[in-house]
Design a protein around this motif. Structure first.
Motif, PDB file in Angstrom:
ATOM      1  N   ILE A   1      -9.980   0.743  -6.236  1.00 11.46           N
ATOM      2  CA  ILE A   1      -9.587  -0.637  -6.031  1.00 11.46           C
ATOM      3  C   ILE A   1      -8.946  -0.830  -4.657  1.00 11.46           C
ATOM      4  O   ILE A   1      -9.169  -1.821  -3.981  1.00 11.46           O
ATOM      5  N   SER A   2      -8.143   0.151  -4.262  1.00  4.50           N
ATOM      6  CA  SER A   2      -7.448  -0.074  -3.008  1.00  4.50           C
ATOM      7  C   SER A   2      -8.425   0.070  -1.842  1.00  4.50           C
ATOM      8  O   SER A   2      -8.297  -0.619  -0.827  1.00  4.50           O
TER       9      SER A   2
ATOM     10  N   LEU B   1      -3.930  -5.980  -1.936  1.00 11.11           N
ATOM     11  CA  LEU B   1      -3.344  -4.712  -1.519  1.00 11.11           C
ATOM     12  C   LEU B   1      -3.035  -4.841  -0.045  1.00 11.11           C
ATOM     13  O   LEU B   1      -3.931  -5.037   0.765  1.00 11.11           O
TER      14      LEU B   1
ATOM     15  N   PRO C   1      -6.053   7.547 -12.005  1.00 13.93           N
ATOM     16  CA  PRO C   1      -5.725   7.437 -10.584  1.00 13.93           C
ATOM     17  C   PRO C   1      -6.947   7.029  -9.769  1.00 13.93           C
ATOM     18  O   PRO C   1      -6.836   6.271  -8.818  1.00 13.93           O
TER      19      PRO C   1
ATOM     20  N   LEU D   1       0.816  -1.221   0.000  1.00 12.61           N
ATOM     21  CA  LEU D   1       0.000   0.000   0.000  1.00 12.61           C
ATOM     22  C   LEU D   1       0.846   1.265   0.000  1.00 12.61           C
ATOM     23  O   LEU D   1       0.419   2.313  -0.453  1.00 12.61           O
TER      24      LEU D   1
ATOM     25  N   GLY E   1      -7.255   3.312  -9.279  1.00 15.23           N
ATOM     26  CA  GLY E   1      -6.350   2.766  -8.271  1.00 15.23           C
ATOM     27  C   GLY E   1      -6.865   2.996  -6.863  1.00 15.23           C
ATOM     28  O   GLY E   1      -6.849   2.097  -6.025  1.00 15.23           O
TER      29      GLY E   1
ATOM     30  N   MET F   1       1.095   2.490  -7.793  1.00 18.96           N
ATOM     31  CA  MET F   1      -0.145   1.828  -8.181  1.00 18.96           C
ATOM     32  C   MET F   1      -0.984   2.710  -9.093  1.00 18.96           C
ATOM     33  O   MET F   1      -1.529   2.261 -10.080  1.00 18.96           O
ATOM     34  N   MET F   2      -1.101   3.963  -8.727  1.00 17.60           N
ATOM     35  CA  MET F   2      -1.964   4.824  -9.511  1.00 17.60           C
ATOM     36  C   MET F   2      -1.237   5.297 -10.760  1.00 17.60           C
ATOM     37  O   MET F   2      -1.782   6.008 -11.580  1.00 17.60           O
TER      38      MET F   2
ATOM     39  N   GLN G   1       1.400   3.350  -3.279  1.00 19.33           N
ATOM     40  CA  GLN G   1       0.190   3.759  -3.976  1.00 19.33           C
ATOM     41  C   GLN G   1       0.462   4.667  -5.148  1.00 19.33           C
ATOM     42  O   GLN G   1      -0.247   4.633  -6.139  1.00 19.33           O
TER      43      GLN G   1
END
Lengths: 343, 343
Positions: free
Chosen positions: B82-83, A100, B76, A67, B79, A73-74, A70
């Motif tokens: 989803i998180s 996640l 974004p 996490l 993401g 991730m994004m 992030q």
DNA sequence: TTGAAAGCGGTACCAT
DNA sequence: ATGGTACCGCTTTCAA
């Protein structure tokens, strides 16, 4: 419709039907044809979980996203990567399980995954330099492949990486060729392995021309827009500000561009940016900012390849770790120049 | 370590151990304690697939991402969503299965999911106005929840949505209050349901002040940077160019900002942008561009809530569809003003 | 070439 | 309170 029903319907045993469906040779062609047709007609799909239980294979691969990453991730990059991986998986019949996980729970998460046996392997994202997850997974014995590499890990493991060092070396060379001498590196945190490698490439290019890297032009931080923006503002107020920026992340690059434009307005300065980025061809229209891009399709490709690599490893037990180093496809768009050039 | 081994080790039957672990009341406290401890000590985790097979529950939820929505995917927003969903899942013990599916294979993918029985439910992303997937899933009988809504679907279904209409109405009002009269709407393709709703909000605000929407200021397209950029350039060359932009997507907004800044430079025009966006607080530093933001945490929250909603629906069979309409949290950062204001 | 039956690792009903 | 046992749906060994 399950196997029992299907076989009853056909007046055959489950065994025979199963064999017919799974391509075992000892089934007569005629039977197989009959079975196939009936399966098709009734839209039969074997129950994944029963199959998994019987075979010991989950037909699923886990992606664990820390996490803390992030911003990674994004990152558009991540979406492209995942969608490339998804292609490989669906072709090979695997599911993709996304987890996640908070940083402090990483270890527990991996143990759980292996104990619960719901994945056959794992893709590790955003490796740190001496990433503890790698020995952990090796010890657990769960197949895995790393997206990126981790320096200073003794035992071999599977990975796929872009050649970050050479990419940033080439990019730096490009700027040097343009005459820039004070090039600011806006990098990710160096706990991330790729950041370390990128800096190395940058430094190598400078050293090759006997330029001593100015530590005041080296930045490492969480790759956000704000970070990119602040870095430019800070460096532009130096006595001897940089004339070019090499930006390690598309997100930070947005902030960088913004600050550059402000600087151009306020200070009347003419600055170059170089970053890996894509879909920004429009910048050529009126911009004085050269943009350095890694194509989205190449990222997808990386996802596809890494997934395939992990699948291969899972399906050929006893195989030694597989690795693949991709050269980054880079293009540069110039404001005034012609079409973008590969460098 | 599996149940058999664990119970042998304890000198108990599998039945008792299973009961102790799953909190059934008929187990003596003492036994339960012993069992729990042994399980802990041996790091026992029930095999998901065996459990799934026995209970008929997969303990997994599928997210199906249409490949055509890649710009949504790399958003974004996605993401964050989803998180947030991931949090709910892991708390409730569910896995998240991601499927990236080409548009023409959507139907097959859903049928397969239900036949293979490896998910208990599905989250539907990026619904179109009269989305065929909804009746399909209803017919199949697989629980699902929609991120967004689909207009013109008769039978009720579960969804969670942001109140797009009111958000864009408020945003438009905000610009109108600033004195803007020619406001350009840079919207997503209207086949996407949210785009339709956003336009409605925009038009409602205009109509409330008896302003007739100028069709030349209405744009709908794939939400890319290039699209944002081009739209601004095109509209700025109108005889009567817009003085403000309302941008439907963060990605497009990057392009819009870029073009606005160019226009400011080249044409000396002073233009306002309003978009939902975040992490752009730095724009307050030197920008003359008001920015309209939806906070990232609210998107995460939406993910968390939608996941929870689906879980609830799955776990209480016979329940009627659940819906939730969230008000967008919007803030505006001004260049010269004080801290951002909620509107 | 086909089928019976024993797993895979749990859950849940029925006894005790 | 605890245990025996029949499933869940499929694969796989062994026998015919």
């Amino acid at each position: 419709m399950n196997l029992k029903q299907l076989s009853a319907h056909l007046g055959l045993s489950q065994t025979t039907v199963s064999r017919a469906l799974n391509g075992y040779p000892e089934v007569s062609e005629e039977t197989r044809k009959r079975v196939m047709q009936a399966a098709e007609q009734h839209n039969y799909r074997p129950n994944t979980r029963a199959k998994a239980l019987a075979t010991g294979r989950a037909m699923a691969i886990g992606h664990v996203i820390p996490l803390s990453t992030q911003h990674e991730m994004m990152n558009p990059i991540f979406g492209d990567f995942i969608s490339g991986a998804g292609e490989s998986y669906s072709r090979a019949g695997y599911d993709m399980v996304l987890s996640l996980v908070a940083d402090q729970e990483q270890s527990r998460a991996y143990h759980e995954m292996v104990a619960k046996r719901n994945v056959d392997g794992i893709v590790l994202h955003a490796p740190k330099m001496r990433d503890a997850r790698i020995p952990l997974l090796q010890e657990i014995g769960l197949p895995f492949a790393v997206h990126g590499r981790a320096t200073d890990i003794a035992t071999p493991y599977s990975w796929l990486d872009v050649n970050n060092t050479s990419a940033f070396q080439r990019a730096t060379d490009f700027l040097l060729d343009l005459g820039h001498r004070r090039i600011c590196l806006v990098n990710g945190q160096e706990s991330m392995d790729f950041a370390f490698r990128r800096r190395r490439g940058y430094e190598a290019a400078l050293k090759a021309r006997a330029i001593v890297p100015d530590p005041r032009l080296l930045f490492a931080g969480e790759m956000t827009e704000v970070y990119g923006y602040d870095t430019v503002r800070r460096t532009q107020s130096l006595d001897d500000p940089p004339t070019a920026y090499l930006v390690s992340s598309i997100i930070a690059a947005f902030g960088v561009r913004r600050a550059i434009e402000e600087a151009a307005l306020v200070l009347g300065r003419d600055i170059s940016v170089i970053t890996h980025d894509d879909d920004l061809s429009y910048l050529r229209n009126g911009s004085d900012v050269p943009v350095f891009t890694a194509t989205r399709s190449s990222v997808r490709d990386a996802g596809r390849k890494l997934a395939q690599l992990l699948i291969t490893q899972i399906e050929t037990p006893g195989s030694s770790p597989l690795t693949e180093l991709l050269e980054a496809e880079l293009t540069v768009g110039r404001s005034t120049g012609p079409a973008p050039n590969r460098i």
